[in-house]
Design a protein around this motif. Structure first.
Motif, short mmCIF file in Angstrom:
data_model
loop_
_atom_site.label_atom_id
_atom_site.label_comp_id
_atom_site.label_asym_id
_atom_site.label_seq_id
_atom_site.Cartn_x
_atom_site.Cartn_y
_atom_site.Cartn_z
N THR A 71 0.86 -1.17 0.00
CA THR A 71 0.00 0.00 0.00
C THR A 71 0.90 1.22 0.00
OG1 THR A 71 -1.96 1.00 0.99
CG2 THR A 71 -0.27 0.20 2.51
N THR A 72 0.32 2.39 -0.06
CA THR A 72 1.12 3.62 -0.04
C THR A 72 0.90 4.35 1.28
OG1 THR A 72 -0.62 4.99 -1.01
CG2 THR A 72 0.86 3.85 -2.55
N ARG A 73 1.83 5.25 1.58
CA ARG A 73 1.69 6.04 2.81
C ARG A 73 0.43 6.90 2.75
NH1 ARG A 73 7.04 7.09 1.33
NH2 ARG A 73 6.45 9.24 0.88
N CYS A 74 0.10 7.38 1.56
CA CYS A 74 -1.09 8.23 1.40
C CYS A 74 -2.37 7.45 1.68
CB CYS A 74 -1.14 8.82 0.00
SG CYS A 74 0.24 9.95 -0.33
N VAL A 75 -2.42 6.18 1.28
CA VAL A 75 -3.58 5.34 1.56
C VAL A 75 -3.71 5.16 3.07
CG1 VAL A 75 -4.52 3.00 1.36
CG2 VAL A 75 -3.62 4.15 -0.66
N GLN A 76 -2.61 4.86 3.74
CA GLN A 76 -2.65 4.68 5.19
C GLN A 76 -3.09 5.97 5.89
OE1 GLN A 76 1.32 3.23 6.03
NE2 GLN A 76 0.64 1.10 5.89
N HIS A 77 -2.57 7.09 5.44
CA HIS A 77 -2.93 8.39 6.04
C HIS A 77 -4.41 8.69 5.82
CE1 HIS A 77 -3.18 12.84 6.15
NE2 HIS A 77 -2.38 12.68 7.20
N GLU A 78 -4.90 8.41 4.62
CA GLU A 78 -6.30 8.66 4.30
C GLU A 78 -7.23 7.78 5.15
OE1 GLU A 78 -8.37 7.73 0.29
OE2 GLU A 78 -7.43 9.70 0.05
N LEU A 79 -6.85 6.51 5.35
CA LEU A 79 -7.67 5.59 6.15
C LEU A 79 -7.72 6.03 7.62
CD1 LEU A 79 -6.75 2.11 4.67
CD2 LEU A 79 -8.99 3.21 4.63
N LYS A 80 -6.60 6.54 8.13
CA LYS A 80 -6.58 7.01 9.52
C LYS A 80 -7.58 8.13 9.74
CE LYS A 80 -1.73 6.09 10.48
NZ LYS A 80 -0.42 6.73 10.66
N GLY A 81 -7.73 8.99 8.75
CA GLY A 81 -8.61 10.14 8.90
C GLY A 81 -10.07 9.87 8.56
N MET A 82 -10.42 8.66 8.19
CA MET A 82 -11.79 8.37 7.76
C MET A 82 -12.71 7.92 8.88
SD MET A 82 -11.31 6.79 4.00
CE MET A 82 -12.44 7.67 2.96
N GLY A 83 -12.20 7.80 10.06
CA GLY A 83 -13.07 7.52 11.19
C GLY A 83 -13.26 6.05 11.51
N HIS A 84 -14.25 5.82 12.37
CA HIS A 84 -14.49 4.49 12.94
C HIS A 84 -14.92 3.46 11.90
CE1 HIS A 84 -15.30 1.58 16.04
NE2 HIS A 84 -16.53 1.41 15.57
N ASP A 85 -15.66 3.89 10.88
CA ASP A 85 -16.15 2.95 9.87
C ASP A 85 -15.02 2.27 9.10
OD1 ASP A 85 -18.70 3.61 10.59
OD2 ASP A 85 -19.01 5.02 8.93
N ASN A 101 9.04 5.55 -2.53
CA ASN A 101 8.86 6.75 -3.38
C ASN A 101 7.39 7.17 -3.39
OD1 ASN A 101 11.59 6.51 -3.94
ND2 ASN A 101 11.23 5.29 -5.76
N GLY A 102 7.01 7.95 -4.36
CA GLY A 102 5.64 8.44 -4.44
C GLY A 102 5.45 9.68 -3.61
N PRO A 103 4.28 10.31 -3.75
CA PRO A 103 4.01 11.54 -3.00
C PRO A 103 3.86 11.28 -1.50
CG PRO A 103 2.08 10.87 -4.25
CD PRO A 103 3.19 9.93 -4.62
N ASP A 104 4.13 12.31 -0.73
CA ASP A 104 3.97 12.22 0.72
C ASP A 104 2.56 12.63 1.12
OD1 ASP A 104 6.61 11.44 1.27
OD2 ASP A 104 7.31 13.51 1.09
N PRO A 105 2.07 12.06 2.25
CA PRO A 105 0.78 12.51 2.76
C PRO A 105 0.85 13.99 3.07
CG PRO A 105 1.50 10.54 3.90
CD PRO A 105 2.64 10.99 3.03
N PRO A 106 -0.19 14.73 2.92
CA PRO A 106 -1.58 14.39 2.72
C PRO A 106 -2.03 14.36 1.25
CG PRO A 106 -1.45 16.67 3.31
CD PRO A 106 -0.04 16.15 3.26
N ALA A 107 -1.18 13.99 0.34
CA ALA A 107 -1.58 13.85 -1.07
C ALA A 107 -2.68 12.79 -1.16
CB ALA A 107 -0.39 13.43 -1.92
N PRO A 108 -3.59 12.91 -2.12
CA PRO A 108 -4.66 11.92 -2.26
C PRO A 108 -4.13 10.53 -2.57
CG PRO A 108 -5.11 13.87 -3.60
CD PRO A 108 -3.71 14.00 -3.09
N ALA A 109 -4.81 9.51 -2.05
CA ALA A 109 -4.42 8.12 -2.30
C ALA A 109 -4.47 7.82 -3.79
CB ALA A 109 -5.34 7.18 -1.53
#
Length: 184
Positions: A71-85, A101-109
């Motif tokens: 997975t990517t860091r951005c996906v992990q960051h996005e999932l953390k911010g999506m709440g309990h669901d 490599n790849g973009p750093d968070p908070p770039a979109p997944a």
């Protein structure tokens, strides 16, 4: 009894289709086991929501070969911010390897996944996603990216983009020395 037989036949047909698509990607695009599978947050959430088990086990069984999930860091960051669901999907994402490599968070997944498969998918990633926009963009951007998505009946793999247009698959298979069946 008839319902179970029909379901078994569909599983066999789906497995045959996946083997055919993977053979195409192996011979024409250089994919090799263990397959590198790039997973997005929507896919992890769908697997958790449908109670299909661990994503890693599900993908390995579906592909029929050893696989490494990324997975990517951005996906992990996005999932953390999506709440309990999305908590179960977030926990699953933490246990996966990260793409370098790849973009750093908070770039979109979305952008991080597209960056991972740029340059004609040089890393040979298979992408697992539920995002319809991402699937369309991957199809348009490169024919070298196999896409898997979660369906109510299990996982599904999209047919190769460059193999479906005007018989390219059969021409390529002939060039690679593979047998071609003629329509009856």
């Amino acid at each position: 009894f008839g319902h179970f037989l029909a379901a078994a036949i569909m599983r066999v047909k789906r497995a045959r289709k996946v083997r055919k698509y993977l053979r195409y990607y192996r011979t024409c695009h250089g994919f090799r086991p263990p397959y590198k599978v790039l997973v997005d947050g929507n896919f992890l959430n769908a697997v958790a929501h449908m109670k299909m088990g661990l994503a890693k086990d599900l993908v390995v069984k579906f592909l029929g070969s050893p696989s490494k999930l990324f997975t990517t860091r951005c996906v992990q960051h996005e999932l953390k911010g999506m709440g309990h669901d999305f908590k179960e999907a977030s926990l699953a994402a933490r246990h996966l390897e990260q793409v370098k490599n790849g973009p750093d968070p908070p770039a979109p997944a979305f952008d991080s996944i597209m960056a991972a498969v740029e340059r004609d998918n040089a890393e040979h990633f298979i992408v697992c996603t539920q995002d319809e926009k991402l699937r369309i963009k991957l199809r348009a951007a490169s024919p070298f990216v196999p896409v898997i998505f979660c369906h109510t009946s299990g996982l599904q793999m999209e047919p190769p983009v460059d193999a479906t247009a005007s018989g390219v698959a059969s021409q390529t298979e002939v060039a690679c020395g593979l047998p071609v069946r003629l329509p009856a």
